[in-house]
Each structure stands twice: as C-alpha cells, then as structure tokens.
Design an enzyme around this catalytic site. Sequence first.
Site, short mmCIF file in Angstrom:
data_model
loop_
_atom_site.label_atom_id
_atom_site.label_comp_id
_atom_site.label_asym_id
_atom_site.label_seq_id
_atom_site.Cartn_x
_atom_site.Cartn_y
_atom_site.Cartn_z
N HIS A 105 1.09 -1.61 0.07
CA HIS A 105 -0.25 0.38 -0.42
C HIS A 105 0.69 1.20 0.02
CE1 HIS A 105 -2.88 -2.75 0.01
NE2 HIS A 105 -3.72 -3.29 1.22
N HIS A 179 -9.77 1.54 0.58
CA HIS A 179 -9.60 0.30 1.23
C HIS A 179 -10.87 0.32 2.46
CE1 HIS A 179 -7.51 -3.10 3.29
NE2 HIS A 179 -6.17 -2.61 2.48
N GLU A 317 -11.10 -3.99 -2.96
CA GLU A 317 -10.12 -2.96 -3.67
C GLU A 317 -9.86 -2.90 -5.41
OE1 GLU A 317 -6.60 -3.70 -0.50
OE2 GLU A 317 -8.19 -5.12 0.25
C1 BGC Z 1 -3.94 -6.87 1.62
C2 BGC Z 1 -3.84 -7.72 3.11
C3 BGC Z 1 -3.33 -6.79 4.21
C4 BGC Z 1 -4.71 -5.61 4.50
C5 BGC Z 1 -3.92 -4.25 5.47
C6 BGC Z 1 -5.29 -5.32 1.49
O1 BGC Z 1 -5.65 -4.73 1.25
O2 BGC Z 1 -4.04 -7.47 0.31
O3 BGC Z 1 -3.37 -8.47 3.00
O4 BGC Z 1 -3.74 -7.09 4.92
O5 BGC Z 1 -4.68 -4.84 2.81
O6 BGC Z 1 -4.81 -3.77 6.05
#
Ligand code: BGC
Length: 351
Positions: A105, A179, A317
């Site tokens: 991210h 998210h 997402e």
């Molecule tokens: C990821 C997860 C991660 C999470 C974080 C998601 O987009 O794919 O693996 O733990 O984001 O909160």
Amino acid sequence: MIKQTIFGTTKDGKEVKEYTVENANGMSFSAIEFGAVIRKVFTKDKNGEIADVVLGFDSVQDYENDDTYLGAVVGRYANRIGNATFTLNGVEYKLDKNDNGNTLHGGIDGYDKRVWASESFADEKGEGVKFMLVSEDGDQSYPGKLEIAVKYTLTNDNELILEYTGMSDKDTICNLTNHSYFNLAGHDSGDVLNQLIWLNSDFITEADEQSITTGKLIDVKGTPMDFTTETAIGDRIDADYYQIKFGAGYDHNWVIKGYEKGKMNFIATLRDKASGRKMEVYTDLPGVQVYSGNFLKARIPGKNQAKYTRRTGVCFETQYYPDSINKPEFPSPILKAGEEYKTTTIYKFIV
Ligand code: BGC
C-alpha cells in the site's frame, strides 16, 4: 445535503475536516480529510432500518495509529510490490519494506496517513466531496511529482461513485484504491461469514506465501476461489487449499472478466440475507482484491467502541494486479508523464 464539520486534529496540529453527504432517500456517507477516509455509510435495510455498513474510527488519533487502512485511499501503489523494488525506464527504485521485505500500500508513509485538501461540490450526478493530494517527486521513493484527486459522489440511486484522477510530471507508477471494509449487517454486527459474494471473474492471480503474484493465473473452477455463483464468504474460507492458506482466508486478486481500458464492468456483489442489504460494485480497473479482514484484531476500538475482530468486514479493492510493475504480462500500472490517470469505482446499495 452536505454538512461540513471539524473531525479533529492530527498529532502535528493539522485540522481534519469531515463531510457528511445525504441523498433524497436518507442514505448518507461521511468522509474525512485524513487519508480521504470513508468513515461512515448509512443505508436502509428491507424494513427501512438504517445502519452504518463500513468499519471506522471515532478520532483522528485512532486513524493515525491504525495499520489496517480502514476506509482509506491507499497509494501511490496499492497492494504489494515484490522485494520492494521496481525498474522504470532503466532506473531501479527501492521502496519501503513494510510487509515481509515487500512494499504494501505505497510504503510506510502512505497516502492513507496524509491530510488531503478538500472541497464539496454538487453537480448533475449528485453531491459529494473531492479530496486532493500532491505527492512530490521522490515521495516514498517513487519518481515524479504526482497530483491526484478522488471525488466521492452520492447519487439519488444510492450509488457512491469514487472517481480518481491524477497527473505526474515524470513517468511513474500509480495504483490507487479505497480500502473500505464493508459489513452489510452493520459495522458492529460481528463477522461477515454469512454474507454472500458474487464475482464476475473466472481467474485469480496466483500468489506466493507472501501474497506476491507469481505471474500465473488460476482458473477458479473447482476451487474455493470460485464466486461465479453467489456463495457465503464463510463456506470455504478455511478450506485446505494452498491459496487460501497463503492468505489466511480470502486475500486475493480476482481478474475482472471483460476488462478493457476505460470500460465500466459490473464486477461484484455483496449481500446480507437477514437485512436484505445488497451492494453492487462496478469498476473500469482490471482487478479486485477481495480481502476478508483476516488480520483484523480489534487492536483499536472502532466507532462507538465496536470490536473489529477477525473477518468483521470485507474489502473490494479495485486495482491493477499486485506487483504488476514487475509482471510485464499483466495490465500496466505505468503512468506516463503528462498523461491523465483516471479510474472510477462505484459501490451501489440496494435492498
Ligand atoms: C491486503 C492484506 C493486508 C491488508 C491490510 C489488504 O489489502 O491484501 O494482506 O493485510 O490490506 O489491512
């Protein structure tokens, strides 16, 4: 109707505004300048009862301390970049290793931790708020000064439209997503295992133990990843299947059927039988990470002290595939200097 209030102040003393937008049907959402977070979404159930269907927090400090990206826009590059490294135009870029030696991210100081500029608006589609962010050349070690905006519009058809735009002064990579964790029974109602998902997808991108794509696609037929017919999240979430084990449940990128640059596709639904609430997801992006909140552990109490334990929300997402910058066979996340980045995702609520 739009209402603007002060939500709080960051530890550096920056004021964070919140906008609440309500449509003619009594549906509403709230979003804050911190992380461009969607903090609340109130929708009606089959009896007209209203509930807040996204996970969120009650203070800026909670968002500052959160590491689960609740409701935020993540960037510059959503999802993972393997070995925190990529090469563009012959130059190698080293990013933050914030996830087992990989980048997740964006990196440590992601866009989810920034205070965005904002303005409210009303147009022919509806009313909403636009958040803007300038990410300087070299920010998080990515090349190019990138100026982005995300516009949240609420329509009278109960659609929450997310429009992302951006431009960079140098070639760069850009992969922005939201998210939000959805729970259609209400953010404080417990796990989402009984809620049903349908996905317009026949393939996932295979992931390794660290959730980095291998470059291979897996046909979902006959596997617990098959949501071509509506299935409860909990039915196969702990199945003895290597992909499920790697993700500790669902945490994978589904390949959207019929993807063409610029074309909107109907890609997913989430449904809660008991309340009758249903959400439809539309996007023009090539993939969607469906993440069933496997790593949520109620470290920070949620809104009204709600406990967000494991699997109490599910994210859709919409994105370029994970590690797509290192996988030339995948749709490219490269944004050329001076070209417009433009994508749209819609969450539509029905009963
Ligand atoms: C990821 C997860 C991660 C999470 C974080 C998601 O987009 O794919 O693996 O733990 O984001 O909160």
